[in-house]
Design an enzyme around this catalytic site. Structure first.
Site, PDB file in Angstrom:
ATOM      1  N   CYS A 179     -30.785  71.392  25.066  1.00 20.33           N
ATOM      2  CA  CYS A 179     -31.561  70.153  24.873  1.00 20.33           C
ATOM      3  C   CYS A 179     -31.796  69.874  23.402  1.00 20.33           C
ATOM      4  O   CYS A 179     -31.309  68.911  22.837  1.00 20.33           O
ATOM      5  CB  CYS A 179     -32.908  70.277  25.560  1.00 20.33           C
ATOM      6  SG  CYS A 179     -32.774  70.923  27.189  1.00 20.33           S
TER       7      CYS A 179
HETATM    8  N1  SAJ Z   1     -37.591  77.059  18.522  1.00 21.43           N
HETATM    9  C1  SAJ Z   1     -37.881  77.424  17.206  1.00 21.43           C
HETATM   10  N2  SAJ Z   1     -39.149  77.209  16.746  1.00 21.43           N
HETATM   11  C2  SAJ Z   1     -40.125  76.662  17.526  1.00 21.43           C
HETATM   12  C3  SAJ Z   1     -39.799  76.296  18.866  1.00 21.43           C
HETATM   13  C4  SAJ Z   1     -38.523  76.507  19.346  1.00 21.43           C
HETATM   14  O1  SAJ Z   1     -37.021  77.913  16.471  1.00 21.43           O
HETATM   15  O2  SAJ Z   1     -41.255  76.508  17.066  1.00 21.43           O
HETATM   16  C5  SAJ Z   1     -36.211  77.246  19.010  1.00 21.43           C
HETATM   17  C6  SAJ Z   1     -36.127  78.120  20.239  1.00 21.43           C
HETATM   18  O3  SAJ Z   1     -36.004  79.481  19.883  1.00 21.43           O
HETATM   19  C7  SAJ Z   1     -34.863  77.592  20.906  1.00 21.43           C
HETATM   20  C8  SAJ Z   1     -34.859  76.109  20.543  1.00 21.43           C
HETATM   21  O4  SAJ Z   1     -35.714  75.976  19.409  1.00 21.43           O
HETATM   22  O5  SAJ Z   1     -33.728  78.206  20.362  1.00 21.43           O
HETATM   23  C9  SAJ Z   1     -35.342  75.211  21.688  1.00 21.43           C
HETATM   24  O6  SAJ Z   1     -36.590  75.721  22.050  1.00 21.43           O
HETATM   25  P1  SAJ Z   1     -37.465  75.036  23.256  1.00 21.43           P
HETATM   26  O7  SAJ Z   1     -38.712  75.839  23.394  1.00 21.43           O
HETATM   27  O8  SAJ Z   1     -37.602  73.595  23.033  1.00 21.43           O
HETATM   28  O9  SAJ Z   1     -36.591  75.413  24.497  1.00 21.43           O
HETATM   29  P2  SAJ Z   1     -35.808  74.593  25.642  1.00 21.43           P
HETATM   30  O10 SAJ Z   1     -34.727  73.811  25.023  1.00 21.43           O
HETATM   31  O11 SAJ Z   1     -35.512  75.568  26.705  1.00 21.43           O
HETATM   32  O12 SAJ Z   1     -36.842  73.656  26.360  1.00 21.43           O
HETATM   33  C10 SAJ Z   1     -37.136  72.455  25.861  1.00 21.43           C
HETATM   34  C11 SAJ Z   1     -38.527  72.230  26.388  1.00 21.43           C
HETATM   35  N3  SAJ Z   1     -39.394  73.142  25.618  1.00 21.43           N
HETATM   36  C12 SAJ Z   1     -40.688  73.042  25.438  1.00 21.43           C
HETATM   37  O13 SAJ Z   1     -41.286  72.051  25.724  1.00 21.43           O
HETATM   38  C13 SAJ Z   1     -41.397  74.245  24.925  1.00 21.43           C
HETATM   39  C14 SAJ Z   1     -38.769  70.816  26.264  1.00 21.43           C
HETATM   40  O14 SAJ Z   1     -38.616  70.449  24.909  1.00 21.43           O
HETATM   41  C15 SAJ Z   1     -37.877  70.080  27.220  1.00 21.43           C
HETATM   42  O15 SAJ Z   1     -38.547  69.937  28.428  1.00 21.43           O
HETATM   43  C16 SAJ Z   1     -36.590  70.810  27.491  1.00 21.43           C
HETATM   44  O16 SAJ Z   1     -36.212  71.476  26.313  1.00 21.43           O
HETATM   45  C17 SAJ Z   1     -35.555  69.777  27.891  1.00 21.43           C
HETATM   46  O17 SAJ Z   1     -34.923  70.043  28.890  1.00 21.43           O
HETATM   47  O18 SAJ Z   1     -35.438  68.748  27.226  1.00 21.43           O
END
Ligand code: SAJ
Length: 445
Positions: free
Chosen positions: A273
């Site tokens: 995503c």
């Molecule tokens: N990450 C960082 N720093 C942060 C947060 C995340 O480096 O502060 C990295 C994570 O390690 C990962 C990537 O970013 O590699 C994405 O992280 P994520 O927590 O957004 O994970 P996803 O893609 O599984 O889930 C996200 C959902 N996450 C949250 O809301 C916490 C949300 O944004 C969406 O519902 C989902 O993608 C989607 O399907 O769009």
């Protein structure tokens, strides 16, 4: 007008719900409708998934096999590869992937394939909803015309809406039922019917005036994350240059009780995503002559974090008067985020590539990922897959450097820092107590 007929069917749970695509979005959705008393039919091109579901087996972490078995036994859930059954459905929800092409342009081919299947079976009385994350305009510019080609009329014969998925894989607190659902119809009748449907399984439905608003809202949510993670990563590189502890800075800033939301640096961003969705928005913006620079800048900063991680390894080995060439590096974690088994777009793959380019002997240990394969995007090695090694004392001791790329909860980091000479921690996985007792030298992002 079919809206009232549909709302009545939904109200007394007689509406049959079809879900196209039974992945991390579609399967929880189908099982939620079935659990709430609806007849749900899952449509999949993968016969193996169909077989697993019909025999009560889950392949998605957030869905239990018991939940599937119970609904299958009750005759309220079934999966099929036969898309002819679409004509029996009163509501059809599309939950298919929306990847990027190599050119970083949207790839809506899965949406088009699903739309073609629906087009062949569309009949009077159906509500079609798109959930796949996509650029604003997909529902009314692409999906609607395909359905109108059947000669059936919007509102009179069928309804169409967009409702973004918000599944957060592995999130223990937020599941389908307690994540508010944004719903936007191409017409008011479509919005009303789609809102009535989701109100049956979600605590809160937020109706908006159009499908485009709903499509854009989803992209704002994920672009917001990508840009703020980019800011955190830029801050990490700045703090490294100034010899300031980034994590301490963020912890301090996060004490502000308003107007601040902590994001954390990492080895890069992965998943299906956050690295991809913002490009759907910037692509659409460019079609209208608008250059969304924040998205491009976030991509540039985030995609360069693997390079920064490799630099930290080089700096650490250099302090030990060791060369990168021939150094034995053990990565802890290759999944894109903690406690998941998904390596899609994981920065670990790029880190492995770059370390190998420097002549390192790279191994990894990930309790969730048994094996990693390298597609043509990855240049190094003979393309052979890499298998997870057991985290034995010998494995830890014989590494010149250990890199924590994914901070899985179940790894014993205390043991790692007792035995390893050097640890690069890209996730703040080593808490103060572990750091204070560490034998290893520790470099933090
Ligand atoms: N990450 C960082 N720093 C942060 C947060 C995340 O480096 O502060 C990295 C994570 O390690 C990962 C990537 O970013 O590699 C994405 O992280 P994520 O927590 O957004 O994970 P996803 O893609 O599984 O889930 C996200 C959902 N996450 C949250 O809301 C916490 C949300 O944004 C969406 O519902 C989902 O993608 C989607 O399907 O769009």
């Amino acid at each position: 007008m079919i809206k009232n007929e549909l709302i009545n069917l939904i109200g007394d749970k007689r509406a049959r719900v079809g879900v196209i695509g039974l992945g991390y979005v579609g399967l929880p959705l189908a099982t939620e409708f079935a659990a709430k008393g609806f007849n749900a039919v899952g449509f999949e091109v993968d016969a193996n998934k169909v077989e697993q579901i019909n025999s009560g087996k889950s392949y998605i972490g957030d869905v239990t096999s018991d939940a599937i078995q119970k609904s299958v036994d009750a005759g309220r859930l079934k999966a099929t590869t036969d898309f002819d059954h679409l004509k029996e459905c009163d509501a059809i929800i599309i939950c298919v992937p929306t990847p990027l092409r190599k050119t970083k342009e949207p790839d809506v081919s899965y949406i088009l394939a699903a739309a073609e299947q629906i087009q062949k079976r569309l009949r009077r009385g159906q509500l079609v909803i798109l959930e796949s994350t996509t650029y604003p305009g997909t529902t009314d510019e692409v999906l609607l015309p395909m359905l109108e080609e059947t000669g059936l009329k919007l509102d009179e014969d069928f309804l169409i809406a967009f409702s973004p998925e918000r599944v957060d894989p592995g999130n223990p607190q937020f599941k389908t039922h307690n994540i508010p659902k944004v719903v936007g119809g191409v017409t008011a009748d479509s919005t009303e019917a789609a809102a009535a449907l989701y109100s049956q399984i979600v605590n809160a439905v937020h109706a908006v005036s159009s499908a485009r608003v709903a499509e854009a809202a989803k992209l704002l949510e994920n672009t917001f994350r990508a840009v703020n993670i980019g800011m955190a990563n830029e801050m990490a590189r700045l703090c490294y240059a100034l010899n300031i502890d980034t994590w301490e800075v963020i912890r301090a800033a996060a004490t502000k009780p308003f107007s601040f939301m902590p994001f954390y640096p990492g080895p890069g961003i992965g998943g299906h995503c956050i690295p991809l969705d913002p490009h759907y928005l910037s692509w659409k913006a460019r079609q209208h002559g608008f250059d969304s620079r924040f998205i491009g800048l976030a991509e540039e900063v985030n995609s360069r974090m693997p390079e920064h991680v490799v630099q930290l390894v080089a700096d650490g080995l250099n302090d030990d008067r060791k060369a990168m060439n021939g150094a034995r590096i053990l990565l802890l974690g290759v999944a894109y985020k903690k406690d998941v088994d998904d390596v899609r777009e994981s920065p670990a793959l790029s880190i492995i590539d770059r370390l190998r380019e420097k002549g390192c002997d790279v191994r990894y240990h990930d309790p969730f990922v048994r094996e990693v394969s390298f597609d043509d995007a990855h240049t190094q090695g003979d393309g052979a897959p890499l298998a997870s090694v057991d985290l034995t004392d010998q494995e830890i001791k014989s590494a010149d450097c250990i890199v924590i790329v994914t901070d899985h909860s179940q790894v014993d980091y205390g043991r790692v820092t007792e035995l390893a000479p050097l640890v690069v921690d890209t996730r703040n996985a080593l808490n103060g107590d572990v750091r204070s007792k560490s034998v290893a030298r520790i470099i933090r992002l």
